[in-house]
Motif scaffolding. Sequence first.
Motif, PDB file in Angstrom:
ATOM      1  N   MET A 195       0.848  -1.205   0.000  1.00  0.00           N
ATOM      2  CA  MET A 195       0.000   0.000   0.000  1.00  0.00           C
ATOM      3  C   MET A 195       0.881   1.252   0.000  1.00  0.00           C
ATOM      4  SD  MET A 195      -2.861   1.179   2.772  1.00  0.00           S
ATOM      5  CE  MET A 195      -1.676   1.403   4.078  1.00  0.00           C
ATOM      6  N   ASN A 196       0.580   2.163  -0.912  1.00  0.00           N
ATOM      7  CA  ASN A 196       1.346   3.407  -1.012  1.00  0.00           C
ATOM      8  C   ASN A 196       0.654   4.472  -0.165  1.00  0.00           C
ATOM      9  OD1 ASN A 196       2.506   5.884  -1.848  1.00  0.00           O
ATOM     10  ND2 ASN A 196       3.105   4.948  -3.800  1.00  0.00           N
ATOM     11  N   VAL A 197       1.286   4.772   0.979  1.00  0.00           N
ATOM     12  CA  VAL A 197       0.676   5.705   1.929  1.00  0.00           C
ATOM     13  C   VAL A 197       0.571   7.109   1.346  1.00  0.00           C
ATOM     14  CG1 VAL A 197       0.882   6.745   4.216  1.00  0.00           C
ATOM     15  CG2 VAL A 197       1.505   4.347   3.880  1.00  0.00           C
ATOM     16  N   ALA A 198       1.557   7.520   0.568  1.00  0.00           N
ATOM     17  CA  ALA A 198       1.544   8.862  -0.008  1.00  0.00           C
ATOM     18  C   ALA A 198       0.376   9.039  -0.974  1.00  0.00           C
ATOM     19  CB  ALA A 198       2.868   9.142  -0.718  1.00  0.00           C
ATOM     20  N   LEU A 199       0.171   8.014  -1.832  1.00  0.00           N
ATOM     21  CA  LEU A 199      -0.958   8.081  -2.763  1.00  0.00           C
ATOM     22  C   LEU A 199      -2.285   8.087  -2.018  1.00  0.00           C
ATOM     23  CD1 LEU A 199       0.042   5.722  -5.721  1.00  0.00           C
ATOM     24  CD2 LEU A 199      -0.204   8.198  -5.756  1.00  0.00           C
ATOM     25  N   LEU A 200      -2.351   7.275  -0.940  1.00  0.00           N
ATOM     26  CA  LEU A 200      -3.592   7.205  -0.169  1.00  0.00           C
ATOM     27  C   LEU A 200      -3.896   8.548   0.501  1.00  0.00           C
ATOM     28  CD1 LEU A 200      -5.805   5.189   0.544  1.00  0.00           C
ATOM     29  CD2 LEU A 200      -4.550   4.628   2.640  1.00  0.00           C
ATOM     30  N   GLY A 201      -2.863   9.215   1.017  1.00  0.00           N
ATOM     31  CA  GLY A 201      -3.067  10.528   1.625  1.00  0.00           C
ATOM     32  C   GLY A 201      -3.522  11.564   0.607  1.00  0.00           C
ATOM     33  N   THR A 202      -2.927  11.523  -0.578  1.00  0.00           N
ATOM     34  CA  THR A 202      -3.322  12.448  -1.648  1.00  0.00           C
ATOM     35  C   THR A 202      -4.771  12.207  -2.059  1.00  0.00           C
ATOM     36  OG1 THR A 202      -1.026  12.456  -2.449  1.00  0.00           O
ATOM     37  CG2 THR A 202      -2.743  13.291  -3.942  1.00  0.00           C
ATOM     38  N   ALA A 203      -5.135  10.910  -2.103  1.00  0.00           N
ATOM     39  CA  ALA A 203      -6.518  10.558  -2.441  1.00  0.00           C
ATOM     40  C   ALA A 203      -7.490  11.146  -1.417  1.00  0.00           C
ATOM     41  CB  ALA A 203      -6.672   9.044  -2.508  1.00  0.00           C
ATOM     42  N   GLY A 204      -7.080  11.095  -0.116  1.00  0.00           N
ATOM     43  CA  GLY A 204      -7.941  11.665   0.924  1.00  0.00           C
ATOM     44  C   GLY A 204      -8.134  13.163   0.746  1.00  0.00           C
ATOM     45  N   VAL A 205      -7.054  13.848   0.317  1.00  0.00           N
ATOM     46  CA  VAL A 205      -7.160  15.293   0.081  1.00  0.00           C
ATOM     47  C   VAL A 205      -8.158  15.577  -1.046  1.00  0.00           C
ATOM     48  CG1 VAL A 205      -5.917  17.344  -0.701  1.00  0.00           C
ATOM     49  CG2 VAL A 205      -4.853  15.783   0.952  1.00  0.00           C
ATOM     50  N   PHE A 206      -8.056  14.828  -2.147  1.00  0.00           N
ATOM     51  CA  PHE A 206      -8.973  15.041  -3.268  1.00  0.00           C
ATOM     52  C   PHE A 206     -10.424  14.745  -2.880  1.00  0.00           C
ATOM     53  CE2 PHE A 206      -5.222  14.744  -6.146  1.00  0.00           C
ATOM     54  CZ  PHE A 206      -5.451  15.915  -6.845  1.00  0.00           C
ATOM     55  N   LEU A 207     -10.630  13.674  -2.090  1.00  0.00           N
ATOM     56  CA  LEU A 207     -11.994  13.346  -1.672  1.00  0.00           C
ATOM     57  C   LEU A 207     -12.563  14.417  -0.739  1.00  0.00           C
ATOM     58  CD1 LEU A 207     -11.638   9.481  -1.139  1.00  0.00           C
ATOM     59  CD2 LEU A 207     -12.839  10.671  -2.986  1.00  0.00           C
ATOM     60  N   ALA A 208     -11.712  14.990   0.116  1.00  0.00           N
ATOM     61  CA  ALA A 208     -12.160  16.077   0.992  1.00  0.00           C
ATOM     62  C   ALA A 208     -12.521  17.306   0.164  1.00  0.00           C
ATOM     63  CB  ALA A 208     -11.070  16.417   2.005  1.00  0.00           C
ATOM     64  N   ALA A 257     -13.127  11.604  -8.814  1.00  0.00           N
ATOM     65  CA  ALA A 257     -12.521  10.613  -9.708  1.00  0.00           C
ATOM     66  C   ALA A 257     -11.028  10.458  -9.446  1.00  0.00           C
ATOM     67  CB  ALA A 257     -12.763  11.028 -11.158  1.00  0.00           C
ATOM     68  N   LEU A 258     -10.328  11.573  -9.252  1.00  0.00           N
ATOM     69  CA  LEU A 258      -8.904  11.509  -8.946  1.00  0.00           C
ATOM     70  C   LEU A 258      -8.658  10.784  -7.621  1.00  0.00           C
ATOM     71  CD1 LEU A 258      -7.767  15.095 -10.008  1.00  0.00           C
ATOM     72  CD2 LEU A 258      -7.146  12.930 -11.122  1.00  0.00           C
ATOM     73  N   GLY A 259      -9.489  11.110  -6.636  1.00  0.00           N
ATOM     74  CA  GLY A 259      -9.338  10.440  -5.346  1.00  0.00           C
ATOM     75  C   GLY A 259      -9.531   8.945  -5.469  1.00  0.00           C
ATOM     76  N   ALA A 260     -10.583   8.529  -6.222  1.00  0.00           N
ATOM     77  CA  ALA A 260     -10.835   7.100  -6.400  1.00  0.00           C
ATOM     78  C   ALA A 260      -9.691   6.432  -7.153  1.00  0.00           C
ATOM     79  CB  ALA A 260     -12.160   6.911  -7.158  1.00  0.00           C
ATOM     80  N   THR A 261      -9.151   7.122  -8.170  1.00  0.00           N
ATOM     81  CA  THR A 261      -8.031   6.565  -8.946  1.00  0.00           C
ATOM     82  C   THR A 261      -6.805   6.343  -8.062  1.00  0.00           C
ATOM     83  OG1 THR A 261      -8.814   7.625 -10.958  1.00  0.00           O
ATOM     84  CG2 THR A 261      -6.494   6.969 -10.904  1.00  0.00           C
ATOM     85  N   LEU A 262      -6.500   7.347  -7.250  1.00  0.00           N
ATOM     86  CA  LEU A 262      -5.336   7.230  -6.376  1.00  0.00           C
ATOM     87  C   LEU A 262      -5.519   6.148  -5.315  1.00  0.00           C
ATOM     88  CD1 LEU A 262      -4.465  11.013  -5.953  1.00  0.00           C
ATOM     89  CD2 LEU A 262      -3.272   9.308  -7.364  1.00  0.00           C
ATOM     90  N   ILE A 298      -7.190   3.371  -5.787  1.00  0.00           N
ATOM     91  CA  ILE A 298      -6.974   2.102  -6.498  1.00  0.00           C
ATOM     92  C   ILE A 298      -5.486   1.828  -6.658  1.00  0.00           C
ATOM     93  CG2 ILE A 298      -7.239   0.967  -8.745  1.00  0.00           C
ATOM     94  CD1 ILE A 298      -9.958   2.380  -8.960  1.00  0.00           C
ATOM     95  N   PHE A 299      -4.721   2.850  -7.090  1.00  0.00           N
ATOM     96  CA  PHE A 299      -3.297   2.628  -7.320  1.00  0.00           C
ATOM     97  C   PHE A 299      -2.502   2.529  -6.031  1.00  0.00           C
ATOM     98  CE2 PHE A 299      -4.282   3.806 -11.657  1.00  0.00           C
ATOM     99  CZ  PHE A 299      -3.426   2.983 -12.385  1.00  0.00           C
ATOM    100  N   SER A 300      -3.064   3.052  -4.922  1.00  0.00           N
ATOM    101  CA  SER A 300      -2.347   2.886  -3.648  1.00  0.00           C
ATOM    102  C   SER A 300      -2.447   1.458  -3.137  1.00  0.00           C
ATOM    103  CB  SER A 300      -2.885   3.864  -2.615  1.00  0.00           C
ATOM    104  OG  SER A 300      -4.211   3.525  -2.256  1.00  0.00           O
TER     105      SER A 300
END
Length: 343
Positions: A1-14, A44-49, A51-53
């Motif tokens: 799991m890529n923590v950095a991508l997951l954190g970025t995804a959280g920012v986009f979802l917020a 969409a960006l949050g969901a994509t990130l 998935i890739f995380s």
Amino acid sequence: MNVALLGTAGVFLALALTTLIWAVAGRAVGRRHTVLVATWLCMALGATLVIFSFFPTSSAEGTVFGWSLGGAGAFVLLIWTGALRAARQAEPRDAKDMEIRRQDEQIARLTERLTMLGADCGPRIVPGRRKIDYRLTGNSRRRFGIIVGDIRLVTDVDVWVSSENTDMEMSRFYERSLSAIFRYGGARRDEAGHVIDDCVDAELSAKVAGRRPVVPGTAISTTSGELSRSNKVKYLIHVAAVSGEPGHGYRQVGNIALCAKNALAEAEGLPDVASVVLPLFGAGAAGADIQATVRAVSAVVAEHLERATARIRTVYLLAYTDAELAACSAVLNGMPELRPPSR
């Protein structure tokens, strides 16, 4: 799991949630569709990130502007391209929303101005009381005129005529109508003004008992009760001039000339009377056309006064508001049977 991508995804979802809340607010009118495009892009960006995380080996490939992309970058760029296209389509919708809002605000302002103008220009009650007398051209001893203002100040007319409904039910004491004024004024009251004997309504009810509703135009006379003492009124005549309908209230009856004709005929049969005041039957609370009513009633009155056998020598129309006075004056001034009052 890529923590950095997951954190970025959280920012986009917020950001997506924040822009969604702002887009549904009233102040977003004119920008709502564009903001919703941004919301969709962030989601969409949050969901994509996300998935890739969790699945870093996932892949996507594509060519944009001659560049070949793969992996998460292809997903992001694909979504971004779709968002730009959607934003361009959203701009006309936002412009239409803004124009609709401007039109709604303009309509609201105009409605407010019309309401104010209506309040300023609506019929006004004429204060006090005065008479305008016209004389018949063929008989100067016969008069047809206008009583202007409050009938409660009148003390020199023998018969007062009231507009009633076809059930011959007088208005309640505190309603805004002649019927209510006649009923309360004719009733016997104690020192505090409380009615102790509703004598006029009781007499009318007794006369129509078992015969309700009456035929439109029916005229029935009663004594005047306490009005005989306070205003020197000898009789009241009650005319069925309005009919009621559930959900629509009261409306003027079809043949208003018959109302005037029957009222005058009833007055002719009463002893020791020479003057009558007529209302504008159905032109008050029932909302009938004032000028048409005045024309119909005036034609009947003029014909009646021209009869050599008529005992009634003077007939008045009651004009309570400036609109009623204007209509009465216009009609009577245009009648060749009448001689205008001297200035």
